[in-house]
Structures are given as structure tokens and as C-alpha cells.
Enzyme design. Structure first.
Site, PDB file in Angstrom:
ATOM      1  CG  HIS A 138      18.051 -17.131  -8.270  1.00 26.58           C
ATOM      2  ND1 HIS A 138      18.105 -18.043  -7.261  1.00 26.58           N
ATOM      3  CD2 HIS A 138      17.272 -16.116  -7.826  1.00 26.58           C
ATOM      4  CE1 HIS A 138      17.381 -17.607  -6.243  1.00 26.58           C
ATOM      5  NE2 HIS A 138      16.861 -16.447  -6.558  1.00 26.58           N
ATOM      6  CG  ASP A 152      20.921 -19.845  -8.373  1.00 29.35           C
ATOM      7  OD1 ASP A 152      21.387 -18.882  -7.755  1.00 29.35           O
ATOM      8  OD2 ASP A 152      19.731 -20.219  -8.297  1.00 29.35           O
TER       9      ASP A 152
HETATM   10  C1  XLS Z   1      14.931 -14.884  -0.430  1.00 29.74           C
HETATM   11  C2  XLS Z   1      14.053 -15.542  -1.364  1.00 29.74           C
HETATM   12  C3  XLS Z   1      14.663 -16.007  -2.688  1.00 29.74           C
HETATM   13  C4  XLS Z   1      13.594 -16.311  -3.685  1.00 29.74           C
HETATM   14  C5  XLS Z   1      14.045 -16.430  -5.102  1.00 29.74           C
HETATM   15  O1  XLS Z   1      14.581 -14.624   0.718  1.00 29.74           O
HETATM   16  O2  XLS Z   1      13.442 -16.597  -0.680  1.00 29.74           O
HETATM   17  O3  XLS Z   1      15.508 -17.076  -2.490  1.00 29.74           O
HETATM   18  O4  XLS Z   1      12.892 -17.472  -3.361  1.00 29.74           O
HETATM   19  O5  XLS Z   1      14.696 -15.305  -5.553  1.00 29.74           O
END
Ligand code: XLS
Ligand code: CA
Ligand code: CA
Length: 439
Positions: free
Chosen positions: A101, A104
């Protein structure tokens, strides 16, 4: 550059009898399974957020794991230390892909222009590392659920200002994905849903989400993004209801808004079970609709009602997952991204490696077993035989859409009482699976 994971060697395949904790028991990247090396079937990816950012904080307590990597958190120095740690980690495990993301990667500033500058700087650094190691980006995304501005959603927000901010983040995250050569772009609608219908216009919100996605497709294609967009279904959490509840719901949404040519699905194991489905069910539904895009690999806890993101250890589940993938012909632009985190009490660097070794081995064993199920052939031939009354004569006419209610009624009248349709033989089939899994 100094080694971060000192005392942790490169992880190699040693076979199932090894007692070496820093070795693979089943993942042998070059082993050929059904004509292809394991590494091609299993395009493993590291999730930047859990692995490099997550410290194990939960609603009742602060983090337990130190992910400062010898730098000061919330600085650009830390952002780069995470890059160093991530690439050393992936290299030691033989992982060839990562997912991220926007937030991140860098500490977010109040000002998006400044955040974007930081993102440019860190992705320059990531690009260098990618060149040195050959590691690639699987997919990118924008985090549109963490910042308080997204309390009422991003694409589904009631505020034009917030909506524009979401659009700006999507635009930048797409640019970064293209810059890093990612083949996927994910929309996980963490706050695209509602807590109460008393304040919510579902139709309005869904139309706005679709608009945001259409703009993303238009812009992405204009800057050279040729991969797939993915919706990642999840039924709830953090909102009480999420619009992309499960695979079928997401597919319907994509078709309704004409987005189904550009989008596929990112199926996460734990989200499937939260929706009251098996992981295999969600994969099958996606595959038969031509929508199986990529996988977020983890598992939930059947006794716990939320998204626990455990590393996969359940071989039965990974076998069924790989069975679906093999039958669907694999993933074009997708891979197997470990959206999984260590338990809060597993807070050491060693534990980070143990999680990935467990997950990679569980998928490798699943692949081996799924290939054996296919080669064995009894399951597939049973299923084929089960529907064989539709292969010839009137049955074949049904399949071709060439019969009528009148013709079928006449046939039924001639039959008198129909034969039983044949045993489903579930216990026999489950026994076959066990005999392959545990031989
Ligand atoms: C949360 C999600 C998130 C997505 C990406 O539950 O799994 O991590 O994979 O935003
Ligand atoms: Ca996920
Ligand atoms: Ca999850």
C-alpha cells in the site's frame, strides 16, 4: 550495507525429514510439477504491511515486535531501512514478488504533495533494489481505510473532499505500481460499506465507488498499466457490512458497472471463511466466471469471528486451493501473496521467517497433493460421470438450449417414476482425498 537478519541463513530445500528449522520441507523451487517448476505455479509474494510494518499491536495492547530495523520509526530513514529489510528477507527466502500500500512505504504527511515526494524517493530506492535482486512487484494499492478522513469510506464517502483525496491516492498508487512494473492493482474496500442503513444511501455510494474505479481504469491505461485491476471481497470488518461481500457479489457489481473486462478478483482465504464460504468455494466461483485474478494467502481461525490473518498451515485447504488453480490454468497477472502476520507472541525476526517457511511449505505440499489428485483422476472422472445423462440425446438438447418444457414434460410422463439420480458418494470421495494426502 549491514545484514539485518543476522544468523538467519538463506533458506533452502532439505526435504520433509529435516529437523533444520531454517529449511523448506516441501518447497523445492525447481521441482517440476505437472510440467512446470514449483516457482512458476507458486508466485509467492511478501506483503509489505504485515511483514515490515506490523508490530502485533491489537485493540488491547501495543506492539510486541520491533520493526525499527535499527532506525527511527516514522522517518524516511526508517522507510529505507524497511526496504533493506524487505529485500534481504525476500532474497533469503527466494520470494520473487512483493505487494504494497502507499502508506506502507513512507510515513504519511498531512500534505499529499509531501507524501507523494516521499513516495517518489522511496520507490527510486526500491527500484534499485529490484534491479540488483530481480525481485518484482506483484501489485500495488492505496490505503483508503487507515487515515481518519476515510471514516465514512473512500469511494463511498459522503464528502467530496474525501472522495477527491481518495482519487488522488489512487492516482499516485497507480503511478507507483506502473513505475515498479506491478501487474496488478487492488481495491480492497475496507470502509466501503456501512454501519447503519439509517444514514446510508447504498445506491449512491456504490455508483460513486464504480465511478472511482472507472476513472482508475481510464487513468491506469493512459499511463501504461496493462495488468489487471482486482477487487478483494470481504464481508465485514471494519464496517459491519462491506459492499464487496463475497466473490459473487463483487462479480455482479463489476458486471453491473461494465468493469468486468478490466477487473478480476483477489481472493483471500480468511475473507472467504468470514463470508461463510470455504476458500475453495470463492476460488471456484471466481474461476467459473473468468474472474480468478490473484490470491491473498492466509487462514482464519474457525472459532474466532474476525480476520486473524494466520500463516497458512492447513494442507487440506491449500490442496483444494491449488486444485482449483491448476484446473483454472493458473493466474495470469496474479500470485500468492502472504497477507498473513505472526501471532502477537511470535515477535522475533526468526518468527518472521518461520511464518513464511510455514506458508510456503503448506502451499508447496498443497500443490504436490493437488497434482496427485488430478493425476489420480478418480475425483474428476466421478464428477464427469455424475452429469453424464446430459451428454447424449435429450440431455444434450438441454445443454444446447434446444428443448422445451413441453418436450421434457412428455419425456417425464413416459418415464413414470424417475430413477434415483445416483449416489453422491461424498464419503468415498473424501476417503480418496485422505488417501492421497496421507499416503
Ligand atoms: C484487509 C485486507 C487488506 C488488503 C489490501 O483485511 O486483507 O490487507 O489485502 O488492502
Ligand atoms: Ca488481503
Ligand atoms: Ca485479511
Amino acid at each position: 550495507m549491514t545484514e539485518i537478519f543476522k544468523n538467519i541463513p538463506e533458506i533452502k530445500f532439505e526435504g520433509s525429514s529435516t529437523k533444520n528449522m531454517f529449511a523448506f520441507r516441501y518447497y523445492d523451487s525447481e521441482r517440476i510439477v505437472l510440467g512446470k517448476p514449483m516457482r512458476e505455479h507458486l508466485k509467492f509474494s511478501m506483503a509489505w504491511w504485515h511483514n515490515l510494518c506490523g508490530t502485533g499491536a491489537d485493540m488491547f495492547g501495543v506492539g510486541t515486535a520491533d520493526k525499527s530495523f535499527q532506525s527511527t520509526p516514522e522517518t524516511m530513514e526508517h522507510a529505507k531501512a524497511k526496504v533493506d529489510a524487505g529485500f534481504e528477507f525476500m532474497d533469503k527466502l527466494g520470494i520473487r514478488y512483493f505487494c504494497f500500500h502507499d502508506v506502507d512505504l513512507v510515513p504519511e504527511s498531512e500534505n499529499i504533495v509531501e507524501t507523494n515526494k516521499r513516495l517518489d524517493e522511496v520507490t527510486d530506492y526500491i527500484k534499485e533494489k529490484m534491479k540488483q535482486t530481480g525481485i518484482k512487484c506483484l501489485w500495488g494499492t492505496a490505503n483508503m481505510f487507515k487515515n481518519p478522513r476515510f471514516m465514512n469510506g473512500a469511494g463511498s464517502t459522503n464528502s467530496l473532499d474525501v472522495y477527491s483525496f481518495a482519487a488522488a491516492q489512487v492516482k499516485k498508487a497507480l503511478e507507483l505500481t506502473v513505475k515498479l512494473g506491478g501487474t496488478g492493482y487492488v481495491f480492497w474496500g475496507g470502509r466501503e460499506g456501512y454501519d447503519t442503513l439509517l444514514n446510508t444511501d447504498i445506491k449512491f455510494e456504490q455508483e460513486n465507488i464504480a465511478q472511482l474505479m472507472k476513472m482508475a481504469v481510464k487513468y491506469g491505461r493512459s499511463i501504461g498499466f496493462n495488468g489487471d485491476f482486482f477487487i478483494e471481497p470481504k464481508p465485514q470488518e471494519p464496517m459491519k457490512h462491506l459492499y464487496d461481500y463475497d466473490a459473487n457479489t463483487a462479480i455482479n457489481f463489476l458486471r453491473q458497472h461494465g468493469l468486468d473486462k478490466d477487473f478480476k478478483l483477489n481472493i483471500e482465504a480468511n475473507h472467504a471463511t468470514l463470508a461463510g464460504h470455504t476458500f475453495q468455494h470463492e476460488l471456484r466461483v471466481s474461476a467459473i466466471n473468468g474472474m480468478l485474478g490473484t490470491i491473498d494467502a492466509n487462514q482464519g481461525d474457525y472459532l474466532v469471528g474476525w480476520d486473524t490473518d494466520h500463516f497458512p498451515s492447513n494442507v487440506y485447504e491449500t490442496t483444494m486451493c491449488m486444485y482449483e488453480l491448476l484446473k483454472a490454468g493458473g493466474l495470469k497477472y496474479g500470485g500468492i501473496n502472504f497477507d498473513a502476520k505472526n501471532r502477537r507472541a511470535s515477535y522475533t525476526f526468526e518468527d518472521m521467517f518461520m511464518g513464511y517457511i510455514l506458508g510456503m511449505d503448506t502451499f508447496a505440499l498443497g500443490l504436490i497433493k493437488a497434482a496427485e489428485i488430478i493425476e489420480d483422476g478418480r475425483i474428476d472422472s466421478f464428477v464427469k460421470e455424475r452429469y453424464s445423462s446430459f451428454e447424449v440425446g435429450l440431455g444434450a438438447k438441454v445443454r444446447r438450449g434446444e428443448t422445451t418444457l413441453e418436450e421434457l414434460s412428455e419425456y417425464a410422463a413416459r418415464l413414470g417414476k424417475p430413477e434415483f439420480p445416483g449416489s453422491g458418494k461424498q464419503e468415498y470421495l473424501e476417503g480418496i482425498i485422505n488417501s492421497i494426502l496421507f499416503k
